[in-house]
Write a protein that holds these residues in place. Sequence first.
Motif, PDB file in Angstrom:
ATOM      1  N   MET A 132      38.394  24.995  42.863  1.00 10.46           N
ATOM      2  CA  MET A 132      39.110  24.186  43.836  1.00 10.46           C
ATOM      3  C   MET A 132      40.621  24.194  43.594  1.00 10.46           C
ATOM      4  SD  MET A 132      38.826  22.290  46.449  1.00 10.46           S
ATOM      5  CE  MET A 132      39.544  20.920  47.342  1.00 10.46           C
ATOM      6  N   LYS A 133      41.025  24.099  42.329  1.00  7.45           N
ATOM      7  CA  LYS A 133      42.447  24.032  42.027  1.00  7.45           C
ATOM      8  C   LYS A 133      43.167  25.310  42.435  1.00  7.45           C
ATOM      9  CE  LYS A 133      41.760  25.514  37.218  1.00  7.45           C
ATOM     10  NZ  LYS A 133      41.970  25.167  35.795  1.00  7.45           N
ATOM     11  N   CYS A 134      42.447  26.438  42.461  1.00 11.58           N
ATOM     12  CA  CYS A 134      43.043  27.702  42.911  1.00 11.58           C
ATOM     13  C   CYS A 134      43.107  27.767  44.430  1.00 11.58           C
ATOM     14  CB  CYS A 134      42.244  28.884  42.370  1.00 11.58           C
ATOM     15  SG  CYS A 134      42.214  29.007  40.581  1.00 11.58           S
ATOM     16  N   LEU A 135      42.067  27.264  45.102  1.00 10.27           N
ATOM     17  CA  LEU A 135      42.029  27.309  46.560  1.00 10.27           C
ATOM     18  C   LEU A 135      43.104  26.434  47.187  1.00 10.27           C
ATOM     19  CD1 LEU A 135      38.173  27.138  47.166  1.00 10.27           C
ATOM     20  CD2 LEU A 135      39.641  29.148  47.325  1.00 10.27           C
ATOM     21  N   GLN A 136      43.383  25.307  46.550  1.00  7.14           N
ATOM     22  CA  GLN A 136      44.348  24.372  47.115  1.00  7.14           C
ATOM     23  C   GLN A 136      45.758  24.954  47.176  1.00  7.14           C
ATOM     24  OE1 GLN A 136      43.637  21.012  44.505  1.00  7.14           O
ATOM     25  NE2 GLN A 136      42.508  19.928  46.121  1.00  7.14           N
ATOM     26  N   ASP A 137      46.064  25.875  46.279  1.00  9.91           N
ATOM     27  CA  ASP A 137      47.414  26.448  46.219  1.00  9.91           C
ATOM     28  C   ASP A 137      47.565  27.691  47.083  1.00  9.91           C
ATOM     29  OD1 ASP A 137      48.100  24.475  44.424  1.00  9.91           O
ATOM     30  OD2 ASP A 137      47.605  25.695  42.663  1.00  9.91           O
ATOM     31  N   LYS A 138      46.490  28.129  47.727  1.00 10.48           N
ATOM     32  CA  LYS A 138      46.539  29.360  48.509  1.00 10.48           C
ATOM     33  C   LYS A 138      46.962  29.104  49.947  1.00 10.48           C
ATOM     34  CE  LYS A 138      43.348  32.345  46.001  1.00 10.48           C
ATOM     35  NZ  LYS A 138      44.332  33.429  45.896  1.00 10.48           N
ATOM     36  N   ASP A 139      47.568  30.139  50.544  1.00 13.18           N
ATOM     37  CA  ASP A 139      47.902  30.089  51.957  1.00 13.18           C
ATOM     38  C   ASP A 139      46.610  30.147  52.773  1.00 13.18           C
ATOM     39  OD1 ASP A 139      48.571  31.711  54.612  1.00 13.18           O
ATOM     40  OD2 ASP A 139      50.398  30.687  53.966  1.00 13.18           O
ATOM     41  N   PRO A 140      46.527  29.430  53.903  1.00 14.52           N
ATOM     42  CA  PRO A 140      45.306  29.446  54.717  1.00 14.52           C
ATOM     43  C   PRO A 140      44.871  30.839  55.155  1.00 14.52           C
ATOM     44  CG  PRO A 140      46.724  27.664  55.409  1.00 14.52           C
ATOM     45  CD  PRO A 140      47.515  28.465  54.413  1.00 14.52           C
ATOM     46  N   ASP A 141      45.819  31.788  55.256  1.00 14.58           N
ATOM     47  CA  ASP A 141      45.480  33.142  55.686  1.00 14.58           C
ATOM     48  C   ASP A 141      45.114  34.067  54.535  1.00 14.58           C
ATOM     49  OD1 ASP A 141      45.952  32.505  58.370  1.00 14.58           O
ATOM     50  OD2 ASP A 141      48.097  32.905  58.171  1.00 14.58           O
ATOM     51  N   ASP A 142      45.215  33.562  53.320  1.00 10.95           N
ATOM     52  CA  ASP A 142      44.908  34.382  52.141  1.00 10.95           C
ATOM     53  C   ASP A 142      43.395  34.571  52.039  1.00 10.95           C
ATOM     54  OD1 ASP A 142      44.720  35.657  49.732  1.00 10.95           O
ATOM     55  OD2 ASP A 142      46.006  34.254  48.648  1.00 10.95           O
ATOM     56  N   GLU A 143      42.934  35.818  52.041  1.00 10.53           N
ATOM     57  CA  GLU A 143      41.507  36.101  51.973  1.00 10.53           C
ATOM     58  C   GLU A 143      41.012  36.319  50.543  1.00 10.53           C
ATOM     59  OE1 GLU A 143      40.521  39.321  54.513  1.00 10.53           O
ATOM     60  OE2 GLU A 143      41.157  38.296  56.348  1.00 10.53           O
ATOM     61  N   ASN A 144      41.913  36.257  49.583  1.00 12.02           N
ATOM     62  CA  ASN A 144      41.525  36.455  48.187  1.00 12.02           C
ATOM     63  C   ASN A 144      41.050  35.123  47.598  1.00 12.02           C
ATOM     64  OD1 ASN A 144      41.184  37.565  45.642  1.00 12.02           O
ATOM     65  ND2 ASN A 144      43.334  37.264  45.073  1.00 12.02           N
ATOM     66  N   VAL A 145      39.839  34.713  47.965  1.00  5.23           N
ATOM     67  CA  VAL A 145      39.318  33.417  47.543  1.00  5.23           C
ATOM     68  C   VAL A 145      38.007  33.531  46.768  1.00  5.23           C
ATOM     69  CG1 VAL A 145      40.410  32.215  49.468  1.00  5.23           C
ATOM     70  CG2 VAL A 145      38.096  33.121  49.729  1.00  5.23           C
ATOM     71  N   TRP A 146      37.646  34.754  46.356  1.00  2.73           N
ATOM     72  CA  TRP A 146      36.336  34.962  45.741  1.00  2.73           C
ATOM     73  C   TRP A 146      36.433  35.337  44.269  1.00  2.73           C
ATOM     74  CZ3 TRP A 146      32.984  32.916  48.775  1.00  2.73           C
ATOM     75  CH2 TRP A 146      33.200  32.939  50.154  1.00  2.73           C
ATOM     76  N   MET A 147      35.457  34.885  43.501  1.00  2.00           N
ATOM     77  CA  MET A 147      35.355  35.261  42.094  1.00  2.00           C
ATOM     78  C   MET A 147      34.974  36.738  42.011  1.00  2.00           C
ATOM     79  SD  MET A 147      35.735  32.411  40.192  1.00  2.00           S
ATOM     80  CE  MET A 147      34.729  32.513  38.723  1.00  2.00           C
ATOM     81  N   THR A 148      35.433  37.396  40.960  1.00  2.00           N
ATOM     82  CA  THR A 148      35.084  38.797  40.751  1.00  2.00           C
ATOM     83  C   THR A 148      33.633  38.909  40.302  1.00  2.00           C
ATOM     84  OG1 THR A 148      37.354  39.268  40.076  1.00  2.00           O
ATOM     85  CG2 THR A 148      35.688  40.899  39.523  1.00  2.00           C
ATOM     86  N   GLU A 149      32.868  39.771  40.972  1.00  3.53           N
ATOM     87  CA  GLU A 149      31.459  39.936  40.643  1.00  3.53           C
ATOM     88  C   GLU A 149      31.282  40.979  39.541  1.00  3.53           C
ATOM     89  OE1 GLU A 149      29.993  40.825  44.656  1.00  3.53           O
ATOM     90  OE2 GLU A 149      28.815  39.000  44.485  1.00  3.53           O
ATOM     91  N   LEU A 150      30.081  41.012  38.980  1.00  2.00           N
ATOM     92  CA  LEU A 150      29.787  41.927  37.878  1.00  2.00           C
ATOM     93  C   LEU A 150      29.984  43.385  38.298  1.00  2.00           C
ATOM     94  CD1 LEU A 150      28.770  42.295  35.000  1.00  2.00           C
ATOM     95  CD2 LEU A 150      26.427  42.276  35.877  1.00  2.00           C
ATOM     96  N   ALA A 151      29.528  43.728  39.498  1.00  3.68           N
ATOM     97  CA  ALA A 151      29.664  45.111  39.966  1.00  3.68           C
ATOM     98  C   ALA A 151      31.134  45.500  40.108  1.00  3.68           C
ATOM     99  CB  ALA A 151      28.945  45.281  41.305  1.00  3.68           C
ATOM    100  N   GLU A 152      31.946  44.577  40.575  1.00  6.49           N
ATOM    101  CA  GLU A 152      33.368  44.863  40.724  1.00  6.49           C
ATOM    102  C   GLU A 152      34.043  45.025  39.363  1.00  6.49           C
ATOM    103  OE1 GLU A 152      34.337  41.425  42.981  1.00  6.49           O
ATOM    104  OE2 GLU A 152      34.189  42.452  44.910  1.00  6.49           O
TER     105      GLU A 152
END
Length: 210
Positions: free
Chosen positions: A174-194
């Motif tokens: 949550m603390k990371c999402l609150q600081d992001k721009d509404p248009d920022d699509e980088n909101v996901w945790m990195t998965e094991l495959a990535e």
Amino acid sequence: MAKTIITRPRPPPDTDSDDGGEKNESETYTKSKLQPVWDLLNDETQHFDSITQLLETVGMTYKDYKESVKSLSTSSLVIIEHEPKDCWVNGYNPLLLRAWDANMDIQFILNPYNCIMYILSYISKAEHEMSDYLKQVMKDMCPSSSESKINETGHAGLFQKQRDDNAVQMSLPMKCLQDKDPDDENVWMTELAEKYMARPNTPEFENVYG
């Protein structure tokens, strides 16, 4: 600590004795002796190369310091050898840390009951922070909201879209999402495959399989 030690719990108070007040006074006195050490460790302007240097600053011997720590122990605890500059470093294993690529806090298990209680409390704790965030997103996305309101919660549409493709992907805290721009699509945790695909192109990683 200059060396790793194992503390043992203090003996339970004697219910037939009237020295409970004296024990409380002794505990308060011991804590007051250790408070200057704690204050210096929390002072970002202070730096010490050894535990001896730190204790000399507060006028305490290492023996007195160790006995004070032991006397306040309420359970069996392994206190790992640390220099003052490393006092905020959790217990870790270098190989596991490289593989996990995230915070870890490895501790020795000295009490099976405490271990069971920790595991149960950890797996049953509620993720209130994310639940509250999603509730607010759904509230803002309801049909009665204005178009501008929907734009303000741009992450919600992305969340729903991503859920359709991968229902198990987790968003950032949550603390990371609150600081992001509404248009920022980088909101996901990195998965094991990535993480596997992004592994270093060096010999030791050539035989690593996802």
